[in-house]
Scaffold this motif. Structure first.
Motif, PDB file in Angstrom:
ATOM      1  N   SER A 207       0.843  -1.198   0.000  1.00 25.22           N
ATOM      2  CA  SER A 207       0.000   0.000   0.000  1.00 25.22           C
ATOM      3  C   SER A 207       0.874   1.242   0.000  1.00 25.22           C
ATOM      4  N   ARG A 209       0.450   5.611   0.761  1.00 22.08           N
ATOM      5  CA  ARG A 209      -0.440   6.658   1.251  1.00 22.08           C
ATOM      6  C   ARG A 209      -0.637   7.744   0.199  1.00 22.08           C
ATOM      7  N   VAL A 263     -10.024   6.550   7.582  1.00 21.10           N
ATOM      8  CA  VAL A 263     -10.728   5.382   7.032  1.00 21.10           C
ATOM      9  C   VAL A 263     -10.543   4.208   7.990  1.00 21.10           C
ATOM     10  N   TRP A 310      -1.448   3.597   7.443  1.00 25.90           N
ATOM     11  CA  TRP A 310      -2.911   3.627   7.273  1.00 25.90           C
ATOM     12  C   TRP A 310      -3.616   4.724   8.064  1.00 25.90           C
ATOM     13  N   PRO A 346      -4.349   4.857   2.353  1.00 22.38           N
ATOM     14  CA  PRO A 346      -4.388   4.438   0.952  1.00 22.38           C
ATOM     15  C   PRO A 346      -5.760   4.549   0.287  1.00 22.38           C
ATOM     16  N   SER A 347      -6.826   4.358   1.043  1.00 17.41           N
ATOM     17  CA  SER A 347      -8.159   4.347   0.433  1.00 17.41           C
ATOM     18  C   SER A 347      -8.926   5.652   0.627  1.00 17.41           C
ATOM     19  N   ASP A 349     -10.220   9.469  -0.060  1.00 15.63           N
ATOM     20  CA  ASP A 349     -10.460  10.301  -1.236  1.00 15.63           C
ATOM     21  C   ASP A 349      -9.733  11.630  -1.021  1.00 15.63           C
ATOM     22  N   ASN A 380      -4.045  10.644  -4.544  1.00 15.98           N
ATOM     23  CA  ASN A 380      -4.684   9.521  -3.883  1.00 15.98           C
ATOM     24  C   ASN A 380      -3.665   8.436  -3.576  1.00 15.98           C
ATOM     25  N   TRP A 382      -2.955   4.129  -2.713  1.00 13.05           N
ATOM     26  CA  TRP A 382      -3.152   2.912  -3.506  1.00 13.05           C
ATOM     27  C   TRP A 382      -2.875   1.707  -2.627  1.00 13.05           C
ATOM     28  N   TYR A 383      -3.579   0.616  -2.895  1.00 15.51           N
ATOM     29  CA  TYR A 383      -3.228  -0.635  -2.244  1.00 15.51           C
ATOM     30  C   TYR A 383      -3.326  -1.769  -3.256  1.00 15.51           C
ATOM     31  N   GLU A 420      -1.950   4.722  -8.370  1.00 14.90           N
ATOM     32  CA  GLU A 420      -3.401   4.897  -8.222  1.00 14.90           C
ATOM     33  C   GLU A 420      -4.043   5.156  -9.576  1.00 14.90           C
ATOM     34  N   ARG A 424      -6.897   2.530 -11.292  1.00 16.61           N
ATOM     35  CA  ARG A 424      -8.239   2.884 -11.783  1.00 16.61           C
ATOM     36  C   ARG A 424      -8.400   2.545 -13.266  1.00 16.61           C
TER      37      ARG A 424
END
Length: 476
Positions: A207, A209, A263, A310, A346-347, A349, A380, A382-383, A420, A424
């Motif tokens: 992951s 950040r 998150v 995280w 990582p997740s 928005d 953004n 990513w993981y 990221e 997508r």
């Protein structure tokens, strides 16, 4: 594939071909555009791209096409397209990623070393951009060459080397749109801008950040005034800034209060953190030069790992309006400016976090002070997706045959914007984010260095993955 021949050819290529050209790349002061407003006029980014293009073109990969792309007003990019070997079974494209832009020198380097001076001492190559990550294009190209020379296979491969990563990759979306038809359907992404905790195994990034950076300025006066006249009558801009910071971060615990930046932590990532601490505690919490008596944020190593991978964090990375203490007069200053750097889970928005931050800092400001929030950098996190069976098997083979130790996954506190974006765009692709950086490689600070034998092993690992993908990777 003849594994012994593969290893020998990679070692020879690094010694005779890679190191001389990589040393030349170090000597180009290709500072990223965020740190050089006149980057286009200076021409260093383009010079770095042309330097690597010339080397790749000289390698003689059959029917390879090397293009320097320059969209209007955007930092240049090197795009290399290498056709598949005749025996490759996998369809889709392998995308090998790295970057050629660099951080600024940032401070005094040790005696005999310098940011734009390539120096080899023992097994280390010193110089800005050596490990972060000028070596990546050389490693990718050498891996492709070695696979072919050892009787292996690789699918169609493209090498994408950008020059804006250290600035948050602001130009990559435009380049991805421009290259959409030429990229095709990407089935495997190999990013060489990562690393890990030691030089004994291949480290896989699970992951990354995200980030929101912003410059916040608090203004209370049209001009500064004598502090004997104004203090107690006009609140200081620093006090107002301090109150605003308390809105977004708990000053006692460091907990970020912006809801959009928080998150839930996935249970598998908690388990990964616990496993990393149990097996490699010195890697999980790297050695950082704390002052005597200074404590870490927690005594629980697992919590420190989660804090770093995280949970959102805030760092004040710069300040304006504050004179040097040696020349600071008795003045109530007109304004204070801080550069805020939030690292995001990582997740999260990142754009939603940016909007929330701006709203919090500019609503109902204490004493009616003027607050400006701008100069944003937003990216953004990513993981990684779960590895496909072929990739999991190939990684086990890499651990056994290349390093003699199993691969290790870990989350990283930094970010790579391109991952990221690709995640997508190509949701079915497999990802391998790895690299030659170690925790002591001094990326972004003085005395940056590349561990040469480890970089050679990483190159060999990439070659094995290319061959495994070509034979077993299947369609994208």
């Amino acid at each position: 594939m003849d594994h012994q021949k593969l290893r020998e050819s990679i070692s020879e290529a690094w010694a005779t071909d890679v190191l001389p050209s990589l040393s030349g790349l170090i000597e180009i002061p290709a500072v990223s555009s965020a740190y050089d407003a006149a980057w286009e006029e200076h021409g260093h980014l383009l010079a770095a791209v042309e330097h690597v293009r010339g080397w790749v073109a000289s390698r003689g990969l059959p029917d390879a096409r090397c293009d320097v792309l320059r969209l209007d007003g955007r930092a240049p990019l090197l795009f290399v397209d290498v056709p598949a070997t005749p025996g490759a079974a996998a369809t889709g494209t392998v995308l090998l990623y790295g970057h050629l832009d660099k951080q600024p020198p940032l401070g005094d380097w040790s005696e005999g070393l310098g940011p734009w001076q390539a120096v080899i001492r023992d097994d280390r190559l010193y110089g800005r951009g050596a490990a972060d990550d000028g070596y990546s294009g050389y490693a990718a190209t050498t891996a492709l060459e070695a696979v072919r020379g050892a009787g292996g296979e690789h699918a169609r491969a493209v090498l994408l080397l950008e020059t804006g990563e250290e600035s948050g990759s602001p130009d990559l979306p435009a380049y991805l749109e421009h290259l959409a038809d030429r990229l095709g359907e990407v089935s495997l992404v190999v990013c060489l801008d990562g690393g890990g905790g030691d030089y004994e195994r291949l480290w896989l990034t699970s992951s990354l950040r995200g980030a929101v950076q912003a410059t916040v300025t608090v203004r209370v006066l049209e001009t500064g005034v004598h502090s004997g006249l104004g203090s107690g009558i006009v609140p200081s801009s620093f006090r107002v800034m301090r109150q605003l910071l308390d809105r977004v971060e708990d000053p006692e615990t460091g907990e970020v209060k912006v809801a959009e930046m928080v998150v839930p932590i996935p249970e598998e990532r908690r388990a990964e953190a616990a496993q990393l601490v149990a097996s490699h505690p010195e890697v999980a919490v790297p050695r950082i030069p704390l002052l005597p008596g200074m404590r870490r944020a927690s005594d629980d190593y697992v919590e420190l790992v989660l804090n770093n991978t995280w949970r959102p964090t805030l760092s004040v990375t710069g300040a304006g309006g504050l004179p040097d203490p040696a020349v600071a007069g008795a003045v109530l200053r007109a304004w204070t400016s801080f550069r805020l750097s939030f690292r995001l889970p990582p997740s999260a928005d990142a754009e939603a976090a940016r909007v929330a931050l701006e709203t919090i800092l500019t609503t109902d400001v204490p004493y009616g002070a003027q607050v400006e929030v701008g100069d944003f950098m937003v990216l953004n996190g990513w993981y990684a997706p779960t590895p496909a069976p072929w990739l999991a098997s190939a990684l086990r083979q890499v651990g056994e045959h290349v390093f003699g130790k199993p691969c290790q996954s870990m989350g990283i506190g930094g970010g790579i914007p391109f991952m990221e974006m690709l995640g997508r765009r190509y949701p079915r692709a497999q990802f391998v984010v790895t690299g030659a950086l170690g925790t002591d490689s001094n990326a972004h600070v003085p005395d940056e260095w590349l561990h040469i034998p480890f970089a050679v092993q990483v190159t060999e690992a990439v070659a094995h993955l290319l061959d495994a993908h070509a034979r077993e990777g299947g369609p994208a």
